[in-house]
Design a protein around this motif. Sequence first.
Motif, PDB file in Angstrom:
ATOM      1  N   VAL A   7      38.019  39.825  33.893  1.00  0.00           N
ATOM      2  CA  VAL A   7      36.786  39.405  34.554  1.00  0.00           C
ATOM      3  C   VAL A   7      36.161  40.632  35.209  1.00  0.00           C
ATOM      4  N   ARG A  12      34.083  38.589  40.171  1.00  0.00           N
ATOM      5  CA  ARG A  12      35.291  38.098  40.841  1.00  0.00           C
ATOM      6  C   ARG A  12      34.963  37.603  42.245  1.00  0.00           C
ATOM      7  N   GLU A  13      35.722  36.609  42.670  1.00  0.00           N
ATOM      8  CA  GLU A  13      35.544  36.071  44.016  1.00  0.00           C
ATOM      9  C   GLU A  13      36.308  36.908  45.036  1.00  0.00           C
ATOM     10  N   THR A  15      38.791  37.147  47.940  1.00  0.00           N
ATOM     11  CA  THR A  15      39.924  36.257  48.209  1.00  0.00           C
ATOM     12  C   THR A  15      40.271  36.096  49.679  1.00  0.00           C
ATOM     13  N   LEU A  41      39.607  41.317  45.945  1.00  0.00           N
ATOM     14  CA  LEU A  41      38.978  40.451  44.954  1.00  0.00           C
ATOM     15  C   LEU A  41      40.046  39.719  44.150  1.00  0.00           C
ATOM     16  N   ALA A  42      39.743  38.512  43.731  1.00  0.00           N
ATOM     17  CA  ALA A  42      40.637  37.765  42.852  1.00  0.00           C
ATOM     18  C   ALA A  42      40.822  38.559  41.569  1.00  0.00           C
ATOM     19  N   GLY A  43      42.057  38.723  41.134  1.00  0.00           N
ATOM     20  CA  GLY A  43      42.335  39.467  39.916  1.00  0.00           C
ATOM     21  C   GLY A  43      42.405  40.966  40.108  1.00  0.00           C
TER      22      GLY A  43
END
Length: 80
Positions: A7, A12-13, A15, A41-43
């Motif tokens: 992603v 990305r969101e 977190t 960030l997520a990921g």
Amino acid sequence: MKEQPQVPLYDREVTGPFSVLCGGGDNKDGSMEDCLTVAELAGGGYAIGGTKPEDAGRELRGSRDEITSFAKAWLEQHGA
């Protein structure tokens, strides 16, 4: 096992909450206008922003390696 697609950083969101990192600038008025904000960030990766009012809603995102590389180069170039 099928590999998951990566992603993009800007998709990305965030977190968690943004942490505030202050450099002890020269404003001395307690406004925190010389600080950076950082969140994971997520990921993987990080979102970096500023604490000035005009920085609201604006971020720079990078991977851990990208940000570490930048920080090392900055320190080398600025004698820290």
